[in-house]
Design a protein around this motif. Structure first.
Motif, PDB file in Angstrom:
ATOM      1  N   GLY A  52       0.783  -1.235   0.000  1.00 25.17           N
ATOM      2  CA  GLY A  52       0.000   0.000   0.000  1.00 25.17           C
ATOM      3  C   GLY A  52       0.810   1.278   0.000  1.00 25.17           C
ATOM      4  N   ASN A  53       2.072   1.197   0.398  1.00 24.43           N
ATOM      5  CA  ASN A  53       2.879   2.421   0.473  1.00 24.43           C
ATOM      6  C   ASN A  53       4.054   2.417  -0.496  1.00 24.43           C
ATOM      7  N   MET A  54       4.178   1.369  -1.312  1.00 20.44           N
ATOM      8  CA  MET A  54       5.229   1.296  -2.333  1.00 20.44           C
ATOM      9  C   MET A  54       4.809   0.279  -3.377  1.00 20.44           C
ATOM     10  N   SER A  55       5.505   0.301  -4.486  1.00 17.82           N
ATOM     11  CA  SER A  55       5.198  -0.647  -5.553  1.00 17.82           C
ATOM     12  C   SER A  55       5.453  -2.080  -5.088  1.00 17.82           C
ATOM     13  N   PRO A  56       4.517  -2.982  -5.363  1.00 16.10           N
ATOM     14  CA  PRO A  56       4.760  -4.401  -5.049  1.00 16.10           C
ATOM     15  C   PRO A  56       6.002  -4.930  -5.766  1.00 16.10           C
ATOM     16  N   ASN A  57       6.350  -4.322  -6.908  1.00 11.33           N
ATOM     17  CA  ASN A  57       7.545  -4.753  -7.638  1.00 11.33           C
ATOM     18  C   ASN A  57       8.801  -4.597  -6.787  1.00 11.33           C
ATOM     19  N   ASN A  58       8.884  -3.529  -6.020  1.00 13.58           N
ATOM     20  CA  ASN A  58      10.051  -3.315  -5.161  1.00 13.58           C
ATOM     21  C   ASN A  58      10.163  -4.396  -4.097  1.00 13.58           C
ATOM     22  N   ILE A  59       9.034  -4.838  -3.592  1.00 17.17           N
ATOM     23  CA  ILE A  59       9.034  -5.867  -2.552  1.00 17.17           C
ATOM     24  C   ILE A  59       9.416  -7.222  -3.149  1.00 17.17           C
ATOM     25  N   ARG A 113       5.086   9.179 -13.206  1.00 20.84           N
ATOM     26  CA  ARG A 113       5.910   9.393 -12.013  1.00 20.84           C
ATOM     27  C   ARG A 113       5.194  10.292 -11.006  1.00 20.84           C
ATOM     28  N   MET A 114       4.595  11.364 -11.495  1.00 22.03           N
ATOM     29  CA  MET A 114       3.859  12.273 -10.624  1.00 22.03           C
ATOM     30  C   MET A 114       2.682  11.534  -9.962  1.00 22.03           C
ATOM     31  N   SER A 115       1.944  10.769 -10.751  1.00 22.34           N
ATOM     32  CA  SER A 115       0.773  10.052 -10.239  1.00 22.34           C
ATOM     33  C   SER A 115       1.159   8.946  -9.267  1.00 22.34           C
ATOM     34  N   ALA A 116       2.265   8.262  -9.521  1.00 27.37           N
ATOM     35  CA  ALA A 116       2.727   7.232  -8.582  1.00 27.37           C
ATOM     36  C   ALA A 116       3.097   7.869  -7.247  1.00 27.37           C
ATOM     37  N   SER A 117       3.735   9.026  -7.297  1.00 21.90           N
ATOM     38  CA  SER A 117       4.073   9.733  -6.052  1.00 21.90           C
ATOM     39  C   SER A 117       2.805  10.110  -5.293  1.00 21.90           C
ATOM     40  N   LYS A 118       1.816  10.610  -5.995  1.00 20.83           N
ATOM     41  CA  LYS A 118       0.533  10.954  -5.350  1.00 20.83           C
ATOM     42  C   LYS A 118      -0.118   9.713  -4.757  1.00 20.83           C
ATOM     43  N   ASN A 119      -0.076   8.634  -5.505  1.00 19.66           N
ATOM     44  CA  ASN A 119      -0.758   7.411  -5.095  1.00 19.66           C
ATOM     45  C   ASN A 119      -0.126   6.793  -3.851  1.00 19.66           C
ATOM     46  N   TYR A 120       1.196   6.755  -3.788  1.00 18.13           N
ATOM     47  CA  TYR A 120       1.861   6.101  -2.671  1.00 18.13           C
ATOM     48  C   TYR A 120       2.121   7.031  -1.488  1.00 18.13           C
ATOM     49  N   GLN A 121       2.352   8.311  -1.750  1.00 14.88           N
ATOM     50  CA  GLN A 121       2.649   9.233  -0.650  1.00 14.88           C
ATOM     51  C   GLN A 121       1.395   9.822  -0.006  1.00 14.88           C
ATOM     52  N   LYS A 122       0.297   9.763  -0.729  1.00 18.55           N
ATOM     53  CA  LYS A 122      -0.992  10.272  -0.224  1.00 18.55           C
ATOM     54  C   LYS A 122      -0.861  11.700   0.305  1.00 18.55           C
ATOM     55  N   GLU A 123      -1.169  11.946   1.569  1.00 22.93           N
ATOM     56  CA  GLU A 123      -1.167  13.310   2.132  1.00 22.93           C
ATOM     57  C   GLU A 123       0.232  13.926   2.182  1.00 22.93           C
ATOM     58  N   ALA A 124       1.266  13.119   2.162  1.00 21.34           N
ATOM     59  CA  ALA A 124       2.642  13.629   2.225  1.00 21.34           C
ATOM     60  C   ALA A 124       3.130  14.132   0.860  1.00 21.34           C
ATOM     61  N   TYR A 125       2.355  13.901  -0.198  1.00 18.08           N
ATOM     62  CA  TYR A 125       2.750  14.317  -1.542  1.00 18.08           C
ATOM     63  C   TYR A 125       2.876  15.834  -1.632  1.00 18.08           C
ATOM     64  N   ASP A 132      12.157  14.472  -6.406  1.00 16.98           N
ATOM     65  CA  ASP A 132      12.994  13.879  -5.356  1.00 16.98           C
ATOM     66  C   ASP A 132      13.180  12.385  -5.581  1.00 16.98           C
ATOM     67  N   TYR A 133      12.108  11.691  -5.930  1.00 19.96           N
ATOM     68  CA  TYR A 133      12.185  10.247  -6.181  1.00 19.96           C
ATOM     69  C   TYR A 133      13.068   9.971  -7.397  1.00 19.96           C
ATOM     70  N   TYR A 134      12.897  10.743  -8.452  1.00 17.60           N
ATOM     71  CA  TYR A 134      13.715  10.595  -9.653  1.00 17.60           C
ATOM     72  C   TYR A 134      15.198  10.784  -9.330  1.00 17.60           C
TER      73      TYR A 134
END
Length: 179
Positions: A52-59, A113-125, A132-134
């Motif tokens: 829920g807080n990162m891509s399942p691919n990373n896990i 990239r922008m949408s993934a940041s919004k999706n995973y960071q939620k209110e912290a986006y 920063d992620y890039y």
């Protein structure tokens, strides 16, 4: 295993990308973005490794050393820089090089990239999140110099000027130019 959580996450990401693509005039790409994530090869891996807080691919990559879902995904989606990696010319010092992506896919990559940041960071986006992620992974990217320049320009513009100004620039200067 979290079927509903993963489905909700990919649906929300797809919705964010679609809205942004529509804002810049990329209607077809907005509708077709990441459809391979619903294929069994990608979807069930996502369910298994969902947090829920990162891509399942990373896990999956941490656990297995690679990710089968990503290997499937990157070869089917032209908005990923990895889709455009090929053998360089015989005179090149690097065996693999980033090829020149069409601007419409660079824009979709930026939006992704922008949408993934919004999706995973939620209110912290913040508008700086995608840049920063890039920057954390920049040294590993294999990008054509023109693609790198455009992507970094868009990410920086988002961070410094915000979404509305960046999308207006994309419509006017990036996609509005006829080549």
């Amino acid at each position: 295993m979290n079927f509903w959580g993963h489905l909700r996450t990919i649906n929300h990401h797809k919705w964010l990308v679609m809205k942004a693509c529509f804002r810049v005039g990329l209607y077809r790409q907005g509708l077709l973005h990441d459809l391979s994530k619903y294929s069994p090869a990608e979807f069930w891996v996502g369910v298994k490794y969902y947090r829920g807080n990162m891509s399942p691919n990373n896990i999956e990559r941490r656990e297995k050393g690679y990710t089968s879902a990503w290997l499937h995904h990157k070869g089917r989606n032209k908005h990923h820089l990895e889709y455009w990696i090929d053998y360089g010319s015989k005179d090149s010092e690097f065996p693999l090089e980033g090829m020149r992506m069409p601007d419409k896919y660079v824009v979709e990559m930026f939006i992704d990239r922008m949408s993934a940041s919004k999706n995973y960071q939620k209110e912290a986006y913040t508008d700086r999140s995608a840049l920063d992620y890039y920057m954390k992974g920049k040294a590993r990217h294999v990008l054509h110099p023109e693609v790198k320049e455009l992507l970094e320009r868009l990410l920086t513009m988002l961070a410094e000027e915000g979404e509305d100004a960046t999308f207006a620039y994309i419509r006017r200067e990036v996609l509005g130019k006829k080549k």
